[in-house]
Design an enzyme around this catalytic site. Structure first.
Site, PDB file in Angstrom:
ATOM      1  N   ASP A 338       0.810  -1.170   0.078  1.00 20.59           N
ATOM      2  CA  ASP A 338      -0.070  -0.006   0.065  1.00 20.59           C
ATOM      3  C   ASP A 338       0.907   1.109   0.149  1.00 20.59           C
ATOM      4  O   ASP A 338       1.981   1.287   0.576  1.00 20.59           O
ATOM      5  CB  ASP A 338      -0.745  -0.048   1.265  1.00 20.59           C
ATOM      6  CG  ASP A 338      -1.852   1.246   1.331  1.00 20.59           C
ATOM      7  OD1 ASP A 338      -2.610   1.134   0.328  1.00 20.59           O
ATOM      8  OD2 ASP A 338      -1.654   1.971   2.353  1.00 20.59           O
ATOM      9  N   GLU A 367       1.982   0.074  -4.851  1.00 21.17           N
ATOM     10  CA  GLU A 367       0.945   0.918  -5.271  1.00 21.17           C
ATOM     11  C   GLU A 367       1.792   2.194  -5.682  1.00 21.17           C
ATOM     12  O   GLU A 367       2.073   2.935  -4.792  1.00 21.17           O
ATOM     13  CB  GLU A 367      -0.129   0.997  -4.200  1.00 21.17           C
ATOM     14  CG  GLU A 367      -0.948   2.082  -4.829  1.00 21.17           C
ATOM     15  CD  GLU A 367      -2.219   2.506  -3.661  1.00 21.17           C
ATOM     16  OE1 GLU A 367      -3.283   3.028  -3.856  1.00 21.17           O
ATOM     17  OE2 GLU A 367      -1.768   2.468  -2.292  1.00 21.17           O
TER      18      GLU A 367
END
Length: 627
Positions: A338, A367
């Site tokens: 993330d 990400e």
């Protein structure tokens, strides 16, 4: 039974010690380790009242001991390289303090663990938000130890989906044609509200009990491996939650980033927080000011998510060991990280390289939510763009957000312009020269943070547009990822109705649902499912779509044509974004077709005469097998 004064004093002494530990529990992390690891020097975090004052005796070889800035932390590094598998007593003693004793286990390592293969371009990943997918165990919907309880009527509340719900529907996912599952985080998140997304974690060694247990998570991996499928963990390196057990007693003063900002809004025993500017471009901007870089890199994602300081060696090693622990414990096949580009550049590179050193064939996708190919490519391992600044993350895979941007717009543009319509798709792949490894890029039409592709304001439930988008995602270079529910046309608009709207419950995942789309979809839902299933299962057994070279043609008439080529194997893809039927002169595509006279459109199972002009209907696609 009578008790002597001495015995009574001893009883009171141990009762006091027990009470102290009850107020501030003994934490030992990682809770155990394995023999034969590359990361053999294990830094064991011990948290207990006045832990820094204790001396530790054990048969395990101790390399060093480091006290935290808080007196309640002791970091003990043990050398496991030559240690025999077994359980070792750890005894802690200190003057005028109750002794503490616990066992530390060194487990046998699976012989093939180091060489495990991560997910790759032969896979198709199915992304699940577990709280919204299926409720397999209603008895864990609300848990006494966790603050937020289940409320399905609240869009941003917990709805009760869990790991058992995923296990119960593995047949569905496998039949669909997916080969891997990426679940949004499953670790404990004890926020009082919006805890369902689980990105604000409160304990990095515990599965949230509303999802299940550590053992059940490992069982999910085992169930997948039994089907020759893979499990990808969503890992958060950038931040924790406000309710993480360390937040009221930080191990070191530099464990998280602290600022002078917002001193009057303190939620924790820290000086203050500063929100991130979210300007990740400052990470590679050669002209960026120091203050802009600081707030982008070190600012908190939101005020309830403390930003972790990976410049603190104890913090960084804690993250490295926790990650390795989960890979080894659960048998993971990959990680999705993330907010990768929000991390401190040097710290996240060190973390990534440590994981890949332990598992050389593993895969990690970061990400990288940026809107320029050069800026995304910067974060991939051995990037020629990163090399300009002598920077190398070691990160194998990145997310193709620019392709997602093109998909969001192109299929709503019925006419081709210089930079509109199908040209958006073509131009995205023109910039592949910026990437170090174009096969190891995650491609997707939507995820848990984006508007649903079939939602209002985008495709508006138009099945034909969905087919165009998924034809591209499932046949172009890279690793395709699908978002749960897109395969039945689930709607949702984040811009108008918030995150909860794009994270709706999968119909049929809860007992009593009016419609079960797993087993009894509507006619429209079945149209989505059938198309997705056909193309996914075709892709699964077609290596040219995994590693084949991409040969593309400049779109004409708003129609995009490309080939995947690997040796003698070829697939031709035609995506007509024009609302009207068009005719293509196939002589233009002879470089891709070569001498072939016939092909098979696998979508409608129809033979194609490659010696004649090709007609294709408006907003239709073809996947023509040339083998």
């Amino acid at each position: 039974m009578k008790t002597s004064p001495v015995a009574f004093c001893l009883l009171m002494y141990f009762a006091f010690a027990k009470a102290c530990l009850a107020q501030s529990p003994l934490h030992v992390e990682p809770p155990f380790w394995w023999a034969g690891m590359q990361h053999s020097e294990v830094e064991v975090l011990i948290h207990a009242p006045n832990a820094a004052k204790y001396d530790l005796q054990t048969r395990l070889p101790i390399i060093k001991k480091v006290a935290g800035d808080s007196p309640n932390y002791l970091f003990v590094t043990i050398d496991t390289e030559q240690v025999v598998v077994g359980t070792y007593e750890m005894k802690m003693t200190a003057h005028k303090l109750p002794s503490l004793t616990f066992d530390y286990e060194i487990k046998p390592r699976v012989s093939t663990s180091k060489d495990r293969n991560g997910f790759d371009s032969s896979d198709a990943i199915y992304l699940i938000m577990p709280d919204r997918f299926a409720n397999g165990d209603p008895f864990n919907d609300s848990v006494d130890s966790m603050t937020e309880k289940t409320n399905r009527d609240e869009k941003g509340g917990r709805h009760g989906g869990d790991i058992q719900g995923i296990i119960d529907h593995l047949d569905y996912i496998e039949d669909l044609g997916a080969t891997a599952i990426w679940s949004t985080p499953l670790l404990a998140d004890n926020d009082k509200a919006y805890s369902y997304h689980t990105y604000a974690q409160s304990d990095l060694y515990q599965i949230d009990p509303r999802y299940g247990t550590n053992e059940l998570y490992r069982r999910l991996a085992d169930e997948l491996h039994g089907r020759d499928m893979k499990l990808v963990m969503d890992y958060v390196t950038n931040h924790w939650g406000a309710t993480h057990w360390m937040m009221q007693d930080l191990p070191t003063d530099t464990w998280i980033h602290q600022f002078d900002d917002n001193k009057d809004k303190n939620y924790f025993p820290v000086k203050g927080y500063a929100n991130s500017s979210y300007r990740q471009t400052t990470q590679m901007d050669p002209h960026a000011s120091a203050i802009d870089k600081k707030y982008a890199e070190k600012g908190w994602f939101v005020s309830t998510m403390p930003d972790l300081n990976q410049s603190d060696p104890l913090m960084l090693n804690y993250l490295i060991q926790n990650t390795i622990w989960w890979i080894e414990y659960a048998g993971l096949d990959g990680l999705r990280v993330d907010t990768y580009s929000y991390n401190e550049k040097e710290g996240i590179a060190a973390w990534t390289k440590a994981i890949m050193k332990e598992y050389p064939n593993f895969n990690i996708v970061g990400e990288t939510w940026l809107h320029d190919q050069a800026q995304i490519a910067y974060w991939q391992k051995d990037s020629p763009v990163g090399a300009i600044q002598s920077y190398n993350t070691g990160l194998p895979s990145v997310m193709d957000f620019t392709l997602h941007d093109a998909l969001m717009a192109s299929f709503n543009e019925n006419e081709q312009g210089w930079d509109k319509g199908a040209v958006r798709l073509y131009e995205n792949f023109v910039n592949d020269f910026l990437y170090a490894d174009v096969d190891n890029i995650l491609v997707f039409a939507g995820n848990h943070d984006t508007n649903r592709i079939s939602g209002d304001g985008l495709y508006n439930g138009d099945l034909d547009k969905y087919k165009l988008a998924m034809t591209l995602v499932l046949t172009t270079r890279g690793i395709p990822q699908l978002y749960y529910g897109d395969e039945i046309g689930m709607a949702g608009n984040r811009d108008t109705d918030g995150d909860g709207d794009i994270r709706r419950d999968f119909p049929g995942g809860w007992k009593g649902d009016a419609r079960n789309a797993f087993s009894n979809p509507t006619a429209l839902q079945k149209g989505y499912q059938d198309f997705t299933k056909k193309l996914l299962n075709y892709r699964k057994n077609k290596p040219v779509l995994h590693k084949g070279e991409l040969l593309q043609y400049v779109p004409e008439q708003n129609c995009y044509v490309y080939f995947r080529i690997k040796g003698k194997s070829r697939v031709m893809v035609v995506i007509n974004n024009n609302p009207s039927e068009i005719e293509l002169n196939l002589e233009r595509f002879r470089e891709g077709i070569q001498e072939r006279k016939q092909g098979q459109d696998i979508l409608i199972e129809n033979s194609i005469d490659l010696t004649q002009p090709l007609k294709i209907g408006g907003k239709k696609s073809m996947v023509i097998d040339l083998d």
